[in-house]
Design a protein around this motif. Structure first.
Motif, mmCIF file in Angstrom:
data_model
loop_
_atom_site.group_PDB
_atom_site.id
_atom_site.type_symbol
_atom_site.label_atom_id
_atom_site.label_comp_id
_atom_site.label_asym_id
_atom_site.label_seq_id
_atom_site.Cartn_x
_atom_site.Cartn_y
_atom_site.Cartn_z
ATOM 1 N N UNK A 1 22.459 -30.799 -8.633
ATOM 2 C CA UNK A 1 22.275 -30.974 -10.069
ATOM 3 C C UNK A 1 23.304 -30.200 -10.891
ATOM 4 N N UNK A 2 24.267 -29.573 -10.233
ATOM 5 C CA UNK A 2 25.279 -28.777 -10.929
ATOM 6 C C UNK A 2 26.627 -29.487 -10.913
ATOM 7 N N UNK A 3 27.583 -28.917 -11.629
ATOM 8 C CA UNK A 3 28.935 -29.466 -11.643
ATOM 9 C C UNK A 3 29.764 -28.981 -10.453
ATOM 10 N N UNK A 4 29.199 -28.094 -9.663
ATOM 11 C CA UNK A 4 29.898 -27.550 -8.493
ATOM 12 C C UNK A 4 29.602 -28.398 -7.271
ATOM 13 N N UNK A 5 30.580 -28.546 -6.406
ATOM 14 C CA UNK A 5 30.357 -29.208 -5.125
ATOM 15 C C UNK A 5 29.861 -28.190 -4.108
ATOM 16 N N UNK A 6 29.429 -28.684 -2.961
ATOM 17 C CA UNK A 6 28.991 -27.782 -1.891
ATOM 18 C C UNK A 6 30.123 -26.856 -1.472
ATOM 19 N N UNK A 7 31.349 -27.381 -1.428
ATOM 20 C CA UNK A 7 32.501 -26.558 -1.055
ATOM 21 C C UNK A 7 32.759 -25.462 -2.082
ATOM 22 N N UNK A 8 32.570 -25.769 -3.376
ATOM 23 C CA UNK A 8 32.755 -24.759 -4.421
ATOM 24 C C UNK A 8 31.777 -23.600 -4.243
ATOM 25 N N UNK A 9 30.512 -23.949 -3.992
ATOM 26 C CA UNK A 9 29.497 -22.909 -3.812
ATOM 27 C C UNK A 9 29.769 -22.120 -2.530
ATOM 28 N N UNK A 10 30.244 -22.809 -1.490
ATOM 29 C CA UNK A 10 30.579 -22.114 -0.245
ATOM 30 C C UNK A 10 31.718 -21.127 -0.457
ATOM 31 N N UNK A 11 32.711 -21.513 -1.261
ATOM 32 C CA UNK A 11 33.805 -20.586 -1.575
ATOM 33 C C UNK A 11 33.277 -19.335 -2.275
ATOM 34 N N UNK A 12 32.326 -19.531 -3.179
ATOM 35 C CA UNK A 12 31.711 -18.395 -3.856
ATOM 36 C C UNK A 12 30.924 -17.549 -2.868
ATOM 37 N N UNK A 13 30.144 -18.241 -2.013
ATOM 38 C CA UNK A 13 29.301 -17.541 -1.033
ATOM 39 C C UNK A 13 30.128 -16.611 -0.147
ATOM 40 N N UNK A 14 31.297 -17.050 0.284
ATOM 41 C CA UNK A 14 32.087 -16.235 1.204
ATOM 42 C C UNK A 14 33.210 -15.468 0.513
ATOM 43 N N UNK A 15 33.614 -15.915 -0.668
ATOM 44 C CA UNK A 15 34.700 -15.244 -1.364
ATOM 45 C C UNK A 15 34.296 -13.915 -1.979
ATOM 46 N N UNK A 16 33.110 -13.863 -2.600
ATOM 47 C CA UNK A 16 32.653 -12.631 -3.250
ATOM 48 C C UNK A 16 32.501 -11.485 -2.253
ATOM 49 N N UNK B 1 37.578 -31.736 1.913
ATOM 50 C CA UNK B 1 36.353 -31.377 1.206
ATOM 51 C C UNK B 1 36.585 -31.535 -0.289
ATOM 52 N N UNK B 2 35.595 -32.045 -0.984
ATOM 53 C CA UNK B 2 35.707 -32.224 -2.430
ATOM 54 C C UNK B 2 35.474 -30.907 -3.158
ATOM 55 N N UNK B 3 36.251 -30.703 -4.215
ATOM 56 C CA UNK B 3 36.099 -29.505 -5.037
ATOM 57 C C UNK B 3 36.261 -29.875 -6.500
ATOM 58 N N UNK B 4 35.426 -29.286 -7.340
ATOM 59 C CA UNK B 4 35.527 -29.478 -8.789
ATOM 60 C C UNK B 4 36.044 -28.217 -9.471
ATOM 61 N N UNK B 5 36.826 -27.446 -8.727
ATOM 62 C CA UNK B 5 37.345 -26.194 -9.282
ATOM 63 C C UNK B 5 38.151 -26.481 -10.550
ATOM 64 N N UNK B 6 37.828 -25.758 -11.617
ATOM 65 C CA UNK B 6 38.485 -25.984 -12.890
ATOM 66 C C UNK B 6 37.718 -26.918 -13.795
ATOM 67 N N UNK B 7 36.684 -27.564 -13.243
ATOM 68 C CA UNK B 7 35.896 -28.511 -14.026
ATOM 69 C C UNK B 7 34.507 -27.961 -14.380
ATOM 70 N N UNK B 8 34.277 -26.711 -14.045
ATOM 71 C CA UNK B 8 33.012 -26.082 -14.410
ATOM 72 C C UNK B 8 33.305 -24.709 -15.012
ATOM 73 N N UNK B 9 32.383 -24.256 -15.855
ATOM 74 C CA UNK B 9 32.570 -22.984 -16.551
ATOM 75 C C UNK B 9 32.033 -21.817 -15.723
ATOM 76 N N UNK B 10 32.413 -20.628 -16.147
ATOM 77 C CA UNK B 10 31.907 -19.424 -15.487
ATOM 78 C C UNK B 10 30.391 -19.336 -15.631
ATOM 79 N N UNK B 11 29.882 -19.758 -16.770
ATOM 80 C CA UNK B 11 28.435 -19.729 -16.999
ATOM 81 C C UNK B 11 27.707 -20.650 -16.024
ATOM 82 N N UNK B 12 28.291 -21.830 -15.743
ATOM 83 C CA UNK B 12 27.679 -22.760 -14.798
ATOM 84 C C UNK B 12 27.729 -22.219 -13.369
ATOM 85 N N UNK B 13 28.754 -21.440 -13.071
ATOM 86 C CA UNK B 13 28.899 -20.881 -11.726
ATOM 87 C C UNK B 13 28.138 -19.576 -11.545
#
Length: 303
Positions: A46-61, A217-229
């Motif tokens: 239900x978000x503007x992030x793809x699964x790959x975007x969230x995975x990048x956050x999960x392991x990047x932080x 893998x699909x990514x919407x990086x740049x298409x969502x805001x910091x608030x959404x992420x």
């Protein structure tokens, strides 16, 4: 004449919270983070992030936050065998994508119950099949109780079971098997939690970057805001990646592994209750009964 020197004894300042209490606070926070994991993987669709975007956050932080601790851990990490290293890496990208795929088509209660409840069953099965580890009758009954809870939850729902729900359960079960394999790798590797987090974060983030760059893998990086992420940054990145890793390790050191596991088994119930206000999901009698059976099974299996 001897001089008697009076020594002033300084009493230590009393601690506001004892280590035991701190241990309970830590496992309580971990419990909320684990529930947050189920809620956020459910919310990806239900978000503007793809699964790959969230995975990048999960392991990047955690990679960014824990990287300064790497130099002192390089030596013990090098001692890990390739087979155990591969088992550990199953807890990264494979588990995350299986969990996210399964969460798309099932209620949140299913996600929390299957991912948090069934791994002990599959650990026992894999241990018996590959390492000839016997399971006592008491533990076997407890493990069967876990699976009975899952099946009663699914079969007890009103109306026919849709194909999408069965698909979701399949992917979640496969994710549970992968997590069980990861757990076995952890036990055999004998590394500290920070070393494990570093291995998962570095390899997963690097592989994800390559897959995204090559369009696999699909990514919407740049298409969502910091608030959404932000929910994913706080729960997946900081919470699951760092706080849960360190918090659970601390809780185990203060409370013991058995008690920590028992409290952690409450995660499905907490997840189901949080899903009511977050997603507007209802708690049917079948879901409540299934969570109860699974939780009892996890509690008894850790005794």
């Amino acid at each position: 004449m001897n001089k008697v020197v009076a020594q002033q004894v300084i009493a230590p300042e009393p601690r506001i919270l004892s280590p035991i209490v701190m241990g309970y606070i830590a496992i309580g926070i971990v419990l909320l983070v684990w529930s947050g994991f189920s809620l956020t993987v459910r919310a990806i669709g239900a978000s503007n992030l793809t699964t790959a975007d969230v995975a990048l956050i999960r392991f990047g932080v955690p990679l960014i936050l824990l990287l300064p601790l790497l130099p002192k851990r390089i030596a013990p990490i090098k001692t890990v065998s390739l087979s155990n290293l591969l088992l550990i890496l199953l807890g990264g990208i494979p588990f995350f994508f299986l969990a996210a795929t399964g969460a798309k088509s099932v209620p949140t209660a299913y996600v929390g119950t299957i991912l948090a409840g069934t791994p002990p069953f599959f650990v026992a099965v894999l241990g018996y099949c590959f390492f000839h580890q016997l399971v006592s009758k008491t533990k076997l009954v407890a493990l069967l109780l876990i699976m009975l809870g899952v099946f009663s939850m699914i079969l007890g729902q009103s109306g026919p079971i849709s194909t999408s729900v069965l698909d979701g359960v399949f992917w979640l079960m496969l994710g549970s098997i992968v997590w069980a394999s990861y757990t076995i790798g952890l036990k055999q590797a004998g590394l500290d939690p920070i070393s494990i987090a570093l291995i998962l974060s570095m390899v997963s983030f690097f592989v994800l970057g390559i897959l995204i760059c090559f369009g696999l893998l699909d990514s919407n990086f740049g298409q969502f805001s910091l608030l959404q992420a932000m929910p994913f940054l706080l729960i997946q990145g900081l919470g699951v990646g760092v706080i849960a890793t360190l918090g659970y390790s601390y809780a185990v050191s203060q409370l013991g592994s058995s008690q920590s596991s028992v409290i952690g088994s409450l995660s499905p119930g907490v997840t189901a209750m949080l899903a009511v206000p977050v997603f507007g999901e209802s708690l049917s009698l079948a879901i409540v009964f299934g969570i109860f059976l699974t939780t009892c099974g996890v509690v008894f299996s850790n005794r």
